[in-house]
Design an enzyme around this catalytic site. Structure first.
Site, short mmCIF file in Angstrom:
data_model
loop_
_atom_site.label_atom_id
_atom_site.label_comp_id
_atom_site.label_asym_id
_atom_site.label_seq_id
_atom_site.Cartn_x
_atom_site.Cartn_y
_atom_site.Cartn_z
N GLU A 1 4.15 28.51 17.81
CA GLU A 1 2.95 28.59 16.97
C GLU A 1 3.11 29.64 15.87
O GLU A 1 2.84 29.34 14.70
CB GLU A 1 1.72 28.87 17.83
CG GLU A 1 1.38 27.77 18.82
CD GLU A 1 1.02 26.45 18.14
OE1 GLU A 1 0.66 26.46 16.94
OE2 GLU A 1 1.12 25.41 18.80
N GLU B 1 1.57 15.61 28.63
CA GLU B 1 2.46 14.59 28.06
C GLU B 1 1.79 13.86 26.90
O GLU B 1 2.40 13.66 25.85
CB GLU B 1 2.87 13.59 29.14
CG GLU B 1 3.79 14.14 30.20
CD GLU B 1 3.06 14.95 31.28
OE1 GLU B 1 3.74 15.50 32.15
OE2 GLU B 1 1.80 15.01 31.23
N ARG C 1 -5.11 37.31 25.87
CA ARG C 1 -4.88 36.03 26.55
C ARG C 1 -6.13 35.55 27.30
O ARG C 1 -6.43 34.35 27.28
CB ARG C 1 -3.71 36.18 27.54
CG ARG C 1 -3.37 34.93 28.33
CD ARG C 1 -2.78 33.87 27.45
NE ARG C 1 -2.26 32.74 28.22
CZ ARG C 1 -1.71 31.67 27.66
NH1 ARG C 1 -1.61 31.58 26.35
NH2 ARG C 1 -1.27 30.68 28.42
N PRO D 1 6.82 30.75 21.26
CA PRO D 1 7.03 31.32 19.92
C PRO D 1 6.79 30.31 18.81
O PRO D 1 6.86 30.67 17.63
CB PRO D 1 8.51 31.70 19.96
CG PRO D 1 9.13 30.64 20.82
CD PRO D 1 8.09 30.31 21.88
N MET E 1 -12.00 31.95 22.54
CA MET E 1 -11.05 30.86 22.76
C MET E 1 -11.06 29.92 21.55
O MET E 1 -12.05 29.80 20.84
CB MET E 1 -11.44 30.06 24.02
CG MET E 1 -11.38 30.86 25.31
SD MET E 1 -9.70 31.22 25.83
CE MET E 1 -9.17 29.58 26.36
N GLY E 2 -9.92 29.25 21.34
CA GLY E 2 -9.86 28.17 20.36
C GLY E 2 -9.69 28.61 18.92
O GLY E 2 -9.85 27.78 18.01
N GLU E 3 -9.35 29.87 18.66
CA GLU E 3 -9.22 30.33 17.27
C GLU E 3 -7.84 30.88 16.95
O GLU E 3 -7.66 31.52 15.91
CB GLU E 3 -10.27 31.40 16.97
CG GLU E 3 -11.70 30.90 17.02
CD GLU E 3 -12.69 31.92 16.47
OE1 GLU E 3 -13.21 31.69 15.37
OE2 GLU E 3 -12.91 32.94 17.16
#
Length: 405
Positions: free
Chosen positions: A313, A51, A247, A311, A284-286
């Protein structure tokens, strides 16, 4: 009366537990550490990380002009907000003493709740002090509405005390009005989760993007189908590049073995690679980097039966979107994108044909990407009017130079 009486009894029992050392979290929830509670003009509350993250553009904009205190129900949410450089603590429980101590210390001029939390005693305590109450990105599913409808004397007064509410979607707004939300409290609808993607500056179109395909957040079984299609299309378009952004990075060795079996020369991001005709993105993170590099995106989790991933992004980066049949997690979003010609459903049998069409017609792929960005912008909405209204409720005029933060 029954709710208040029960809450009072519970508070007394919890205070006994909070007295020993090592109960700092419970002491915060009971507002027993009032010396540490900062004053603020706006109290913003979100249940937890999701949130608060969705509302960050709004929180950031309000923090430019007002003193903000952020509360959460979870330690992770509190700590994340503190990491943004904002005063943050655990929210007071919905019990009389904790609310009184908390409000005495904070003395807010406005209380803002994110999404869907309706606390009867908090609502009454704020109303008794004349503090306006607002909800942004409000959600109310039909199932939740049915439950609340059995408690009209609890939910009705809470909704009637709201000064302003911005619903996340038309259905939520209709259900909240049926439960008691005043007509005059409505604000323009705003899907908070789309604000951050809508704020992305899309990359400039280029031939390199036109020739790059991203398979985003793929699961076991999807990489093989993507490789089959890529290898087939590449025979006609030798410059075609593929980024396999899996993933779960621990599957990197498994996917690398698949590439080796197919005789595909590739680079691996976890080993420092960033180029090549095929890049195995197993870090991760790219993801933003891979979206920005690719003009066509197959969204993973949709060929395998995983419900599909977001979808929005790829839409933010103006990518033409391909997706499999399994999109139940975002069914409404994909329906809107498909209907606007911004996305194309595929399966293992049709993926090659659709990919070949888009690679062979870069202008068509670019039009799809622009259409996807347009759907995103339309559904996200403009938070400017909402932020102005919140600032007014907190005691300041709207800022004519304020955008979305």
């Amino acid at each position: 009366m029954i709710y208040r009486a029960g809450a009072t009894i519970i508070e007394k029992a919890l205070r006994l537990r909070a007295l020993p050392r090592g109960q700092d979290g419970l002491r915060q929830r009971l507002a027993l550490d009032v010396a540490l509670v900062p004053s603020a003009e706006i109290w913003v509350h979100g249940a937890s990380v999701g949130e608060l993250t969705s509302a960050r553009p709004v929180i950031r904009a309000l923090a430019r002009t007002h003193r903000i205190l952020v509360t959460a129900n979870s330690v992770t949410g509190r700590d994340m907000a503190a990491g943004w450089g904002l005063p943050a603590r655990l929210a007071p429980l919905d019990v009389p003493g904790a609310l009184a101590r908390f409000l005495d210390a904070v003395q807010p001029r406005l209380q803002v709740t994110i999404e869907a939390e309706f606390w009867p005693l908090r609502s009454q305590a704020l109303a008794d002090r004349g503090i306006p109450q607002a909800v942004i990105g409000a959600r109310m599913s039909q199932r939740s509405a049915n439950r609340w409808a059995r408690l009209p004397r609890m939910i009705g007064p809470v909704l009637r005390r709201l000064t302003a509410l911005s619903a996340q979607d038309p259905g939520s707004e209709v259900r909240l009005r049926a439960l008691g939300l005043p007509q005059g409290a409505g604000l323009p609808r705003l899907d908070l989760k789309l604000l951050s993607p809508a704020g992305v500056v899309p990359p400039v179109p280029s031939p390199d993007r036109d020739r790059t395909v991203l398979a985003a957040s793929t699961h076991d079984g999807e990489e093989a189908a993507v490789l089959d299609a890529w290898m087939a299309v590449r025979q006609r378009h030798p410059g075609l590049r593929l980024i396999l952004a899996i993933r779960h990075p621990p599957r990197g060795d498994q996917v690398a073995a698949l590439l080796d079996r197919r005789g595909v020369v590739f680079e691996r991001r976890s080993a420092g690679g960033a180029g090549g005709d095929v890049l195995l993105a197993d870090t991760m993170g790219e993801m933003d980097r891979w979206y920005a590099a690719s003009g066509i995106c197959l969204v993973g989790g949709s060929m395998a039966d995983r419900g599909g991933h977001t979808p929005w992004e790829p839409a933010a980066h103006c990518a033409a979107i391909l997706h499999g049949p399994h999109v139940g997690n975002f069914a409404d979003a994909y329906a809107a994108l498909d209907g606007a010609g911004a996305a194309q459903p595929v399966d293992a049998a049709t993926l090659t044909g659709h990919l070949a069409r888009l690679i062979g017609d870069p202008a068509a792929a670019r039009r799809m990407g622009q259409a996807a960005r347009g759907v995103l912008a339309d559904r996200a909405g403009d938070p400017g009017a909402l932020i102005d209204r919140l600032r007014q409720l907190a005691g300041s005029p709207p800022d004519p130079n304020m955008g979305n933060g």
